[in-house]
Design an enzyme around this catalytic site. Structure first.
Site, short mmCIF file in Angstrom:
data_model
loop_
_atom_site.label_atom_id
_atom_site.label_comp_id
_atom_site.label_asym_id
_atom_site.label_seq_id
_atom_site.Cartn_x
_atom_site.Cartn_y
_atom_site.Cartn_z
N TYR A 93 -15.79 6.13 14.55
CA TYR A 93 -14.48 5.54 14.25
C TYR A 93 -14.09 4.45 15.26
CZ TYR A 93 -10.12 4.82 12.01
OH TYR A 93 -9.10 4.21 11.33
N ALA A 129 -3.13 -6.81 -3.25
CA ALA A 129 -2.30 -7.27 -2.12
C ALA A 129 -2.95 -8.41 -1.34
CB ALA A 129 -2.03 -6.10 -1.17
N THR A 136 -6.64 12.02 3.26
CA THR A 136 -6.18 11.05 2.27
C THR A 136 -7.42 10.54 1.56
OG1 THR A 136 -6.39 9.09 3.68
CG2 THR A 136 -4.25 10.20 3.72
N ALA A 192 -5.47 0.55 2.68
CA ALA A 192 -6.81 1.00 3.07
C ALA A 192 -7.72 0.66 1.90
CB ALA A 192 -6.82 2.50 3.34
N GLY A 213 0.84 -1.21 0.00
CA GLY A 213 0.00 0.00 0.00
C GLY A 213 0.86 1.25 0.00
N GLY A 227 -0.75 8.35 0.43
CA GLY A 227 -0.93 8.49 1.87
C GLY A 227 0.26 8.05 2.71
N LYS A 286 -9.50 -2.03 13.75
CA LYS A 286 -8.22 -1.50 14.26
C LYS A 286 -7.80 -2.23 15.54
CE LYS A 286 -7.27 1.46 11.02
NZ LYS A 286 -6.27 1.06 10.01
P1 NAD Z 1 -4.65 5.79 1.18
O1 NAD Z 1 -5.99 5.61 0.56
O2 NAD Z 1 -3.91 7.02 0.87
O3 NAD Z 1 -3.67 4.56 0.79
C1 NAD Z 1 -4.10 3.25 0.66
C2 NAD Z 1 -3.08 2.42 -0.08
O4 NAD Z 1 -3.61 1.07 -0.14
C3 NAD Z 1 -2.82 2.84 -1.54
O5 NAD Z 1 -1.47 2.68 -1.85
C4 NAD Z 1 -3.66 1.85 -2.35
O6 NAD Z 1 -3.15 1.60 -3.67
C5 NAD Z 1 -3.48 0.61 -1.47
N1 NAD Z 1 -4.50 -0.42 -1.73
C6 NAD Z 1 -5.84 -0.34 -1.55
N2 NAD Z 1 -6.41 -1.53 -1.88
C7 NAD Z 1 -5.41 -2.36 -2.26
C8 NAD Z 1 -5.35 -3.69 -2.71
N3 NAD Z 1 -6.43 -4.46 -2.81
N4 NAD Z 1 -4.13 -4.21 -3.05
C9 NAD Z 1 -2.99 -3.45 -2.98
N5 NAD Z 1 -2.99 -2.17 -2.52
C10 NAD Z 1 -4.18 -1.64 -2.18
O7 NAD Z 1 -4.88 5.57 2.73
P2 NAD Z 1 -4.14 6.06 4.07
O8 NAD Z 1 -5.02 7.07 4.71
O9 NAD Z 1 -2.71 6.36 3.84
O10 NAD Z 1 -4.29 4.74 4.94
C11 NAD Z 1 -3.24 3.84 5.20
C12 NAD Z 1 -3.37 3.32 6.61
O11 NAD Z 1 -3.22 4.41 7.53
C13 NAD Z 1 -4.75 2.69 6.90
O12 NAD Z 1 -4.59 1.57 7.74
C14 NAD Z 1 -5.46 3.81 7.65
O13 NAD Z 1 -6.49 3.33 8.50
C15 NAD Z 1 -4.30 4.37 8.45
N6 NAD Z 1 -4.52 5.71 9.01
C16 NAD Z 1 -5.02 6.72 8.25
C17 NAD Z 1 -5.26 7.96 8.83
C18 NAD Z 1 -5.82 9.11 8.02
O14 NAD Z 1 -6.29 10.09 8.61
N7 NAD Z 1 -5.77 9.07 6.71
C19 NAD Z 1 -4.97 8.18 10.19
C20 NAD Z 1 -4.41 7.14 10.94
C21 NAD Z 1 -4.21 5.90 10.34
#
Ligand code: NAD
Length: 396
Positions: free
Chosen positions: A233, A111, A273, A139, A47, A51, A242
């Protein structure tokens, strides 16, 4: 073609290749200016195209000199349609990394599949031998399991209807959202998609294949957030996932630590994101939070968060964790003064005074940037080719 944003709610159907490249360049410059640290040398990022995963890839390469293999799900461009932002981000990152002599490759596809895990193992064996870090930052709205069953994730409360203020991203006006609680099946589905199971499958498959170093570090990202967002959440279906992710980290840590390895969850801050834009209430909360943190000089995007996480909390003599073994970079967000100010703004805002308290431009600027729009120095009226190659990438 001339590429303009085409926004529908929390989605943008287009992405700008040069804008995405500019955004990557800015993040690389940040890491270079912030300084090097003694971190990983060979990293698998699952991933890693947008983000927090992308920021992990950029930080480990330019902060710690790491070779990186990325796994992500992308839409390739055609002559008439732009690719996904993750496609253009990956192309730009890998070009910049290779120009400075760093290994960078991507496997584009699902993935969650067994085929992707097998391909990653093959590529690691051939190109890197072993990896000493695995970042899990997927995600996704759904997951098709190894047995072919597809599970869906939902953003719903548990146990009762949730009603709160939210911003309508089409009108930029306040609205009241009323969300029905998740069913048991929906909770289970959300845990399947966003919980720890697939992360564990990855680590077990990589370990069994002998492509993890004994002292491997693996990290996945989570969120806690304030009382204000708890019902949707942390106490909602996604929160159950989570909790499962965090339990998985503790269990995997017990196994990996026998040989000197570690599994962590890092609690990151809320920011814009593609994933967070889809959660009701959160965009309004993030916009209020961002302004307050900016006033305190503590606002961070993905790259600032991950650089601080890796350089100051994880790759130090002894990782700095909370009482539950979690790395925390949500400290600025969760500070008492910030949260009590957000509560008071939240209780005061209504349709008439919204613009006094909330600057939605802060949200939209970040949102547009995710798709490569609104970056200084990019001519958005110029003809641009949508066709950009990711050299060496393998599409599964
Ligand atoms: P994002 O949408 O920017 O990134 C998600 C990534 O997952 C991308 O690279 C996408 O290509 C990949 N992806 C999605 N489905 C896929 C699949 N089937 N196979 C391969 N790759 C796949 O999201 P993000 O906000 O960076 O989230 C990443 C993590 O961080 C998550 O676990 C999220 O819960 C956590 N998080 C996010 C926040 C926030 O505010 N955005 C805060 C805390 C934690």
């Amino acid at each position: 073609m001339i590429i303009k944003p085409r926004i529908r709610g929390f989605l943008c159907a287009t992405a700008h290749p040069e804008g995405c490249a500019k955004h990557i360049g800015e993040q690389i410059d940040y890491v270079k200016a912030n300084g090097k640290y003694d971190g990983p040398g060979k990293v698998l990022v699952i991933g890693g195209s947008t983000g927090y995963g992308l920021a992990s890839r950029i930080s480990s390469t330019f902060g710690s000199g790491a070779a990186t293999l990325n796994i992500s799900f992308e839409k390739a461009p055609t002559e008439k349609k732009t690719g996904s932002p993750g496609w253009y981000n990956t192309a730009a990152f890998e070009k910049a990394a290779k120009a400075e002599g760093y290994y960078a490759k991507s496997l584009i596809g699902d993935a969650f599949s067994k085929a992707m895990k097998e391909k990653a193992i093959e590529v690691i064996k051939e190109d890197l031998g072993q990896v000493d870090m695995v970042v899990y930052s997927v995600a996704a709205p759904r997951r098709t399991d190894h047995d072919g069953v597809t599970h869906q994730s939902v953003l719903k409360p548990i146990g009762g209807v949730y009603t709160n203020k939210s911003i309508n991203l089409t009108t930029n006006l306040l609205e009241e959202v009323c969300i029905e609680p998740a069913s048991e099946e929906e909770i289970e589905g959300t845990i399947k998609v966003m919980g720890g199971e697939d992360w564990r499958l990855w680590i077990e498959a990589l370990g069994d294949a002998g492509v993890l170093t004994d002292d491997v570090t693996t990290v996945a990202y989570s969120y806690v957030g304030p009382k204000l967002t708890h019902a949707i959440y942390r106490a909602g279906a996604i929160g159950r996932a989570k909790e499962d992710l965090e339990k998985t980290a503790r269990e995997m840590n017990a196994v990996l630590s026998q040989k000197g390895g570690h599994a962590y969850v890092a609690i990151n801050k809320a920011l814009v994101t593609q994933a967070s834009s889809a959660i009701p209430v959160i965009p309004l909360y993030i916009t209020i939070l961002k302004k307050l943190l900016e006033e305190k000089g503590q606002e961070e995007g993905c790259i600032e968060q991950i650089q601080r996480l890796f350089k100051e909390k994880l790759f130090v003599d002894e990782a700095i964790v909370d009482e539950d073994g979690r790395l925390r970079v949500d400290d600025y967000e969760m500070a008492e003064d910030i949260q009590s100010e957000i509560d008071s703004i939240w209780n005061s805002i209504n349709d008439d005074n919204l613009s006094e308290y909330v600057d939605m431009k802060l949200y939209w600027d970040d949102f547009y940037k995710l798709f490569g729009f609104g970056l200084d120095g990019v001519d958005y009226d110029a003809e641009t080719s949508s066709l950009v190659d990711i050299e060496d990438s393998i599409v599964l």
